[in-house]
Design an enzyme around this catalytic site. Structure first.
Site, PDB file in Angstrom:
ATOM      1  N   SER A 145       0.725  -0.999   0.068  1.00 21.08           N
ATOM      2  CA  SER A 145      -0.096  -0.029   0.103  1.00 21.08           C
ATOM      3  C   SER A 145       0.808   1.246   0.064  1.00 21.08           C
ATOM      4  O   SER A 145       2.156   1.163   0.282  1.00 21.08           O
ATOM      5  CB  SER A 145      -0.774   0.085   1.292  1.00 21.08           C
ATOM      6  N   TYR A 158      -3.452  -0.287  10.148  1.00 23.65           N
ATOM      7  CA  TYR A 158      -3.308  -0.507   8.781  1.00 23.65           C
ATOM      8  C   TYR A 158      -1.701  -0.214   8.273  1.00 23.65           C
ATOM      9  O   TYR A 158      -1.149  -0.960   7.622  1.00 23.65           O
ATOM     10  CB  TYR A 158      -4.277   0.186   7.744  1.00 23.65           C
TER      11      TYR A 158
HETATM   12  P1  NAP Z   1     -12.008  -5.468  -0.478  1.00 23.01           P
HETATM   13  O1  NAP Z   1     -12.626  -5.261  -1.807  1.00 23.01           O
HETATM   14  O2  NAP Z   1     -12.452  -5.149   0.889  1.00 23.01           O
HETATM   15  O3  NAP Z   1     -11.691  -7.019  -0.427  1.00 23.01           O
HETATM   16  C1  NAP Z   1     -10.775  -7.600   0.358  1.00 23.01           C
HETATM   17  C2  NAP Z   1     -11.372  -9.258   0.010  1.00 23.01           C
HETATM   18  O4  NAP Z   1     -10.506  -9.862   1.101  1.00 23.01           O
HETATM   19  C3  NAP Z   1     -12.799  -9.598   0.404  1.00 23.01           C
HETATM   20  O5  NAP Z   1     -13.301 -10.324  -0.612  1.00 23.01           O
HETATM   21  C4  NAP Z   1     -12.939  -9.834   1.717  1.00 23.01           C
HETATM   22  O6  NAP Z   1     -13.939 -10.917   1.943  1.00 23.01           O
HETATM   23  C5  NAP Z   1     -11.495 -10.895   1.915  1.00 23.01           C
HETATM   24  N1  NAP Z   1     -10.954 -11.029   3.080  1.00 23.01           N
HETATM   25  C6  NAP Z   1     -10.888 -10.426   4.305  1.00 23.01           C
HETATM   26  N2  NAP Z   1     -10.516 -10.896   5.184  1.00 23.01           N
HETATM   27  C7  NAP Z   1     -10.283 -12.319   4.950  1.00 23.01           C
HETATM   28  C8  NAP Z   1      -9.947 -13.277   5.677  1.00 23.01           C
HETATM   29  N3  NAP Z   1      -9.734 -13.352   6.877  1.00 23.01           N
HETATM   30  N4  NAP Z   1      -9.718 -14.499   4.832  1.00 23.01           N
HETATM   31  C9  NAP Z   1     -10.010 -14.685   3.316  1.00 23.01           C
HETATM   32  N5  NAP Z   1     -10.334 -13.404   2.871  1.00 23.01           N
HETATM   33  C10 NAP Z   1     -10.583 -12.323   3.556  1.00 23.01           C
HETATM   34  O7  NAP Z   1     -10.791  -4.695  -0.615  1.00 23.01           O
HETATM   35  P2  NAP Z   1      -9.696  -4.364  -1.883  1.00 23.01           P
HETATM   36  O8  NAP Z   1      -9.692  -2.687  -1.848  1.00 23.01           O
HETATM   37  O9  NAP Z   1      -9.913  -4.874  -2.945  1.00 23.01           O
HETATM   38  O10 NAP Z   1      -8.190  -4.559  -1.066  1.00 23.01           O
HETATM   39  C11 NAP Z   1      -7.380  -5.699  -1.525  1.00 23.01           C
HETATM   40  C12 NAP Z   1      -5.930  -5.557  -1.096  1.00 23.01           C
HETATM   41  O11 NAP Z   1      -5.557  -4.110  -1.602  1.00 23.01           O
HETATM   42  C13 NAP Z   1      -5.976  -5.550   0.407  1.00 23.01           C
HETATM   43  O12 NAP Z   1      -4.885  -6.082   1.054  1.00 23.01           O
HETATM   44  C14 NAP Z   1      -5.769  -3.740   0.529  1.00 23.01           C
HETATM   45  O13 NAP Z   1      -5.217  -3.385   1.764  1.00 23.01           O
HETATM   46  C15 NAP Z   1      -5.105  -3.367  -0.687  1.00 23.01           C
HETATM   47  N6  NAP Z   1      -5.005  -1.907  -0.976  1.00 23.01           N
HETATM   48  C16 NAP Z   1      -6.124  -1.439  -1.384  1.00 23.01           C
HETATM   49  C17 NAP Z   1      -5.998  -0.113  -2.065  1.00 23.01           C
HETATM   50  C18 NAP Z   1      -7.457   0.548  -2.542  1.00 23.01           C
HETATM   51  O14 NAP Z   1      -7.301   1.708  -2.805  1.00 23.01           O
HETATM   52  N7  NAP Z   1      -8.488  -0.150  -2.338  1.00 23.01           N
HETATM   53  C19 NAP Z   1      -5.125   0.473  -1.832  1.00 23.01           C
HETATM   54  C20 NAP Z   1      -3.791   0.020  -1.506  1.00 23.01           C
HETATM   55  C21 NAP Z   1      -3.906  -1.281  -1.023  1.00 23.01           C
HETATM   56  P3  NAP Z   1     -15.232 -10.348   2.920  1.00 23.01           P
HETATM   57  O15 NAP Z   1     -15.855  -9.584   2.245  1.00 23.01           O
HETATM   58  O16 NAP Z   1     -15.899 -11.830   2.889  1.00 23.01           O
HETATM   59  O17 NAP Z   1     -14.826 -10.261   4.336  1.00 23.01           O
END
Ligand code: NAP
Length: 254
Positions: A145, A158
């Site tokens: 991130s 985070y």
């Molecule tokens: P998201 O839409 O919330 O998706 C996260 C996924 O992880 C969801 O499907 C969630 O399932 C699953 N998850 C959570 N806890 C889990 C567990 N214990 N076991 C298995 N699966 C689990 O988030 P995203 O934005 O796509 O983020 C994905 C990654 O990118 C993360 O590591 C985040 O920190 C990183 N990131 C995102 C951004 C951004 O701008 N969006 C920026 C930098 C980094 P449930 O919904 O069922 O809980």
């Protein structure tokens, strides 16, 4: 030279890939030839997401397990490799966000963020890497991130977890590189997903983001696919312990 980005015959496990960035990365790796293992907390969500990829003509299967539970992780990796075949590519993507001022952060929420974002990378990678070492081949991509480098109000655990994932990436590289395993990170800037929906809907935040990001916009999750394909493919066979920022230039700007 022609097949530098070809993932045919490779199998990729992407954690937390029923939605968001993980789901887009699953589709992107599939489009370049990889067989996909979708993971999410529940079997139903993982299977549902895998079915959508199958409808798109890709090879996919869903495995529901909680990436923070070591017993579930061990069992799932054993089952995947027995039923589907070797995991060639692991994308540690599952992550959560919680927001409170630092002095009011509930201990339980601190633990949740550290467990999902940080400890899961250790648990899943440890199981997968053992088998990759025997085969002397593998690619591990940790989703980091901007907060691997930069702090921000209200999201201390985070940032602490993503900073740790950066150092996990480098430390894993140092131990695993001699087994022909490449461990790299992708550090996304701000992308519009479920996780960031509160920020996307906040006009003041978006105005700040446009001004702060040289590209002056939110990232689109599909814009992370190129980095994931590169770090999964032969094109990156001598790239190791690296963090690839995909951030519209944010980290380069004061
Ligand atoms: P998201 O839409 O919330 O998706 C996260 C996924 O992880 C969801 O499907 C969630 O399932 C699953 N998850 C959570 N806890 C889990 C567990 N214990 N076991 C298995 N699966 C689990 O988030 P995203 O934005 O796509 O983020 C994905 C990654 O990118 C993360 O590591 C985040 O920190 C990183 N990131 C995102 C951004 C951004 O701008 N969006 C920026 C930098 C980094 P449930 O919904 O069922 O809980």
């Amino acid at each position: 030279m022609k097949n530098l980005f070809d993932l045919s015959g490779k199998r990729a496990l992407i954690t937390g890939s029923a939605q968001g960035i993980g789901n887009l990365l699953a589709k992107g790796l599939a489009a370049h030839g990889a067989e996909i293992i979708i993971n999410d907390k529940t079997q139903a969500r993982a299977e549902q997401a895998a079915q959508l990829l199958i409808k798109m003509g890709y090879h996919a299967v869903g495995y529901g397990f909680d990436v923070t539970r070591s017993n579930e992780v061990k069992q799932a990796i054993t089952n995947i490799e027995r039923n589907e075949g070797p995991i060639d590519i692991l994308v540690n993507n599952a992550g959560i966000q919680r927001r409170y001022p630092f002095t009011e952060f509930p201990e339980e929420e601190w633990d949740n963020v550290i467990e999902v974002n940080q400890k899961s990378v250790f648990l899943v990678s440890q199981q997968v890497a053992k088998n990759m070492m025997e085969r002397r081949q593998g690619k591990i991509i940790n989703i980091c991130s901007m907060q691997s480098e930069l702090g921000r109000k209200t999201i201390t655990p985070y940032a602490a977890s993503k900073g740790a994932v950066k150092m996990l990436t480098r430390s894993m590289c140092v131990e695993l590189a001699e087994y022909n395993i490449q461990v790299n990170g992708i550090a996304p800037g701000y992308f519009a997903t479920e996780m960031t929906s509160a920020l996307v809907n906040d006009e003041t935040f978006s105005a700040w983001l446009y001004q702060r990001t040289p590209a002056a916009r939110w990232g689109k999750p599909e814009e992370l696919i190129g980095a994931a394909v590169y770090l999964s493919a032969p094109a990156s066979d001598f790239v190791n312990g690296h963090l690839l920022f995909v951030d519209g230039g944010m980290l380069a700007a004061v």
